[in-house]
Write a protein that holds these residues in place. Structure first.
Motif, mmCIF file in Angstrom:
data_model
loop_
_atom_site.group_PDB
_atom_site.id
_atom_site.type_symbol
_atom_site.label_atom_id
_atom_site.label_comp_id
_atom_site.label_asym_id
_atom_site.label_seq_id
_atom_site.Cartn_x
_atom_site.Cartn_y
_atom_site.Cartn_z
ATOM 1 N N LEU A 145 -7.557 2.653 2.101
ATOM 2 C CA LEU A 145 -6.867 4.127 2.075
ATOM 3 C C LEU A 145 -5.666 4.199 2.144
ATOM 4 O O LEU A 145 -4.672 5.043 1.479
ATOM 5 C CB LEU A 145 -7.124 4.364 3.412
ATOM 6 N N ALA A 146 -4.542 3.016 2.921
ATOM 7 C CA ALA A 146 -2.877 3.260 2.902
ATOM 8 C C ALA A 146 -2.172 2.960 1.396
ATOM 9 O O ALA A 146 -1.990 3.860 1.007
ATOM 10 C CB ALA A 146 -1.964 2.781 4.327
ATOM 11 N N ALA A 147 -3.266 2.283 0.779
ATOM 12 C CA ALA A 147 -2.919 1.773 -0.607
ATOM 13 C C ALA A 147 -3.452 2.741 -1.355
ATOM 14 O O ALA A 147 -2.283 2.941 -2.432
ATOM 15 C CB ALA A 147 -3.692 0.074 -0.806
ATOM 16 N N VAL A 148 -4.144 3.655 -1.311
ATOM 17 C CA VAL A 148 -4.528 4.049 -2.557
ATOM 18 C C VAL A 148 -3.598 5.798 -1.898
ATOM 19 O O VAL A 148 -3.283 5.809 -3.400
ATOM 20 C CB VAL A 148 -6.265 4.596 -1.896
ATOM 21 N N ARG A 149 -3.425 6.247 -0.487
ATOM 22 C CA ARG A 149 -2.793 7.465 -0.120
ATOM 23 C C ARG A 149 -0.959 6.637 -1.151
ATOM 24 O O ARG A 149 -0.740 7.886 -1.022
ATOM 25 C CB ARG A 149 -2.715 7.260 0.073
ATOM 26 N N ALA A 150 -0.998 5.495 -1.146
ATOM 27 C CA ALA A 150 0.800 5.326 -1.808
ATOM 28 C C ALA A 150 0.665 5.170 -3.597
ATOM 29 O O ALA A 150 1.801 4.820 -4.110
ATOM 30 C CB ALA A 150 1.101 3.684 -1.066
ATOM 31 N N VAL A 155 -5.970 4.502 -9.694
ATOM 32 C CA VAL A 155 -6.333 3.902 -8.742
ATOM 33 C C VAL A 155 -8.206 2.997 -8.655
ATOM 34 O O VAL A 155 -8.699 3.787 -9.406
ATOM 35 C CB VAL A 155 -6.250 4.631 -7.277
ATOM 36 N N VAL A 156 -7.754 2.001 -8.743
ATOM 37 C CA VAL A 156 -9.583 1.414 -8.341
ATOM 38 C C VAL A 156 -9.275 0.229 -7.846
ATOM 39 O O VAL A 156 -9.030 -0.571 -7.101
ATOM 40 C CB VAL A 156 -8.660 0.139 -10.206
ATOM 41 N N ARG A 164 -14.408 4.482 6.066
ATOM 42 C CA ARG A 164 -13.460 5.741 4.933
ATOM 43 C C ARG A 164 -14.672 5.346 3.820
ATOM 44 O O ARG A 164 -13.012 5.622 2.512
ATOM 45 C CB ARG A 164 -12.344 5.294 4.856
ATOM 46 N N GLN A 165 -15.641 5.573 3.413
ATOM 47 C CA GLN A 165 -16.470 5.153 2.654
ATOM 48 C C GLN A 165 -15.380 7.233 1.620
ATOM 49 O O GLN A 165 -15.631 6.679 1.040
ATOM 50 C CB GLN A 165 -17.258 4.788 2.214
ATOM 51 N N ALA A 171 -10.515 9.709 -3.450
ATOM 52 C CA ALA A 171 -9.292 9.204 -3.702
ATOM 53 C C ALA A 171 -9.180 8.003 -5.296
ATOM 54 O O ALA A 171 -8.276 8.533 -6.118
ATOM 55 C CB ALA A 171 -8.580 8.862 -3.193
ATOM 56 N N ALA A 172 -9.821 7.394 -5.417
ATOM 57 C CA ALA A 172 -9.918 6.475 -6.763
ATOM 58 C C ALA A 172 -10.459 7.413 -7.982
ATOM 59 O O ALA A 172 -10.994 8.416 -8.235
ATOM 60 C CB ALA A 172 -11.668 5.646 -6.319
ATOM 61 N N ASP A 173 -10.063 6.867 -9.353
ATOM 62 C CA ASP A 173 -10.107 6.957 -10.003
ATOM 63 C C ASP A 173 -11.046 6.858 -10.902
ATOM 64 O O ASP A 173 -11.778 7.022 -11.795
ATOM 65 C CB ASP A 173 -8.993 7.137 -11.141
ATOM 66 N N VAL A 174 -11.288 4.588 -10.801
ATOM 67 C CA VAL A 174 -12.036 3.815 -10.788
ATOM 68 C C VAL A 174 -12.867 3.207 -9.902
ATOM 69 O O VAL A 174 -12.053 3.196 -8.797
ATOM 70 C CB VAL A 174 -11.217 2.942 -12.293
#
Length: 292
Positions: A145-150, A155-156, A164-165, A171-174
């Motif tokens: 989640l920290a990586a996705v937010r940064a 976002v893959v 945290r599904q 937050a994901a694109d792919v």
């Protein structure tokens, strides 16, 4: 194209045997390979071979094996400035025992070799500046989640999160998942193409704009906002499926970042996976793939 990967680094020991012995038995090793592995390293290396600038956020131990793996990543063209050498731990080891196209894993993955939230925060500028960030979900959910937010670009997500599904999918694109991971994400059995298409459309409703799911031994299904495609697997003889998913997500990401239609990206990714399964182990050469 600048692609950052958050994921596992490991030493891979691949053993090809004629049979897997029972208790007290033994078997001759017909082929042995010791290589740089781990899903994060495999994906980063694949994106580099496909023309992207690749960087890896991962962890090795403070041992000789960790040093050699970081050197190999550098030799493969992957940026290692965000690879952490964790003190007082050993580098992860994965033993891949291959017999008649099937495999068994033995894994020694110490907890300290997982990427932490602090590791991600230290690499925040790299993640923010990337055109795509691939998050390999064998890492802790808080780290993912920290990586996705940064992330500053596409976002893959690769796999199924352990927690945290809802937040990760939103937050994901792919999202790319094999059939077991897709079942964990949806609670739906993925036994055929029709089930995979339904699961893909369900996942799209939860946030991503592209979903790629595997139907074992049959096809990959790619779904997007207004369509879907069923892409049959290649006719390659399967020596070992290890690394097939890593090659798939590397090629899928590169294709989407450069603007390919999702169906075309899925076809390139399926070809990449077909190349990966031709040999034992997950270390694959995807150079020149678009010319195949």
């Amino acid at each position: 194209m600048r692609i950052a990967v958050v994921g596992q680094i490991a030493r891979d020991l691949v053993l090809v045997v004629p049979e897997v012995p029972g208790s007290g038995g033994s078997a001759e090793v017909r082929e042995r390979r010791e290589v740089l592995g781990g899903k994060g390293a495999n994906i980063a290396r694949g994106t580099r071979q496909l023309g992207a600038t690749a960087a890896l956020i991962g962890v090795v131990g403070d041992d000789r094996e960790g040093r050699l793996l970081v050197e190999q990543l550098g030799a493969d063209g992957v940026a290692t400035t965000a690879v952490v050498r964790r003190e007082a731990t050993r580098t992860a080891l994965i033993v891949d025992v291959v017999c008649d196209g099937e495999y068994r894993y033995l894994e020694d993955i110490p907890g300290p070799t997982l990427v932490t939230v602090e590791d991600v925060q230290a690499a925040s500028a790299l993640l923010a500046g990337a055109d795509a960030v691939i998050v390999q979900l064998q890492q802790p959910a808080e780290t993912a989640l920290a990586a996705v937010r940064a992330a500053g670009g596409l976002v893959v997500l690769d796999g199924a999160p352990g927690g945290r599904q809802a937040e990760l999918l939103a937050a994901a694109d792919v999202v790319r998942a094999d059939h077991r991971e897709a079942e964990a994400l949806t609670g739906r059995r993925i036994t055929d193409v029709e089930a995979a298409v339904k699961a893909g459309r369900e996942l799209l409703a939860r946030g991503p704009s592209v979903v790629a799911l595997a139907v074992p031994g049959e096809a990959n299904v790619v779904a997007w906002d207004n369509g879907s495609a069923v892409i049959p697997l290649t006719a390659a003889e399967v020596a070992d499926t290890t690394g097939g998913g890593d090659a798939f997500v590397a090629a899928l990401t590169v294709a989407l970042v450069r603007g390919d239609h999702p169906e075309d990206a899925g076809r390139l990714a399926t070809t990449a996976a077909g190349r990966a399964v031709r040999h034992p182990g997950g270390r694959t050469d995807l150079t020149g793939l678009s010319q195949d």
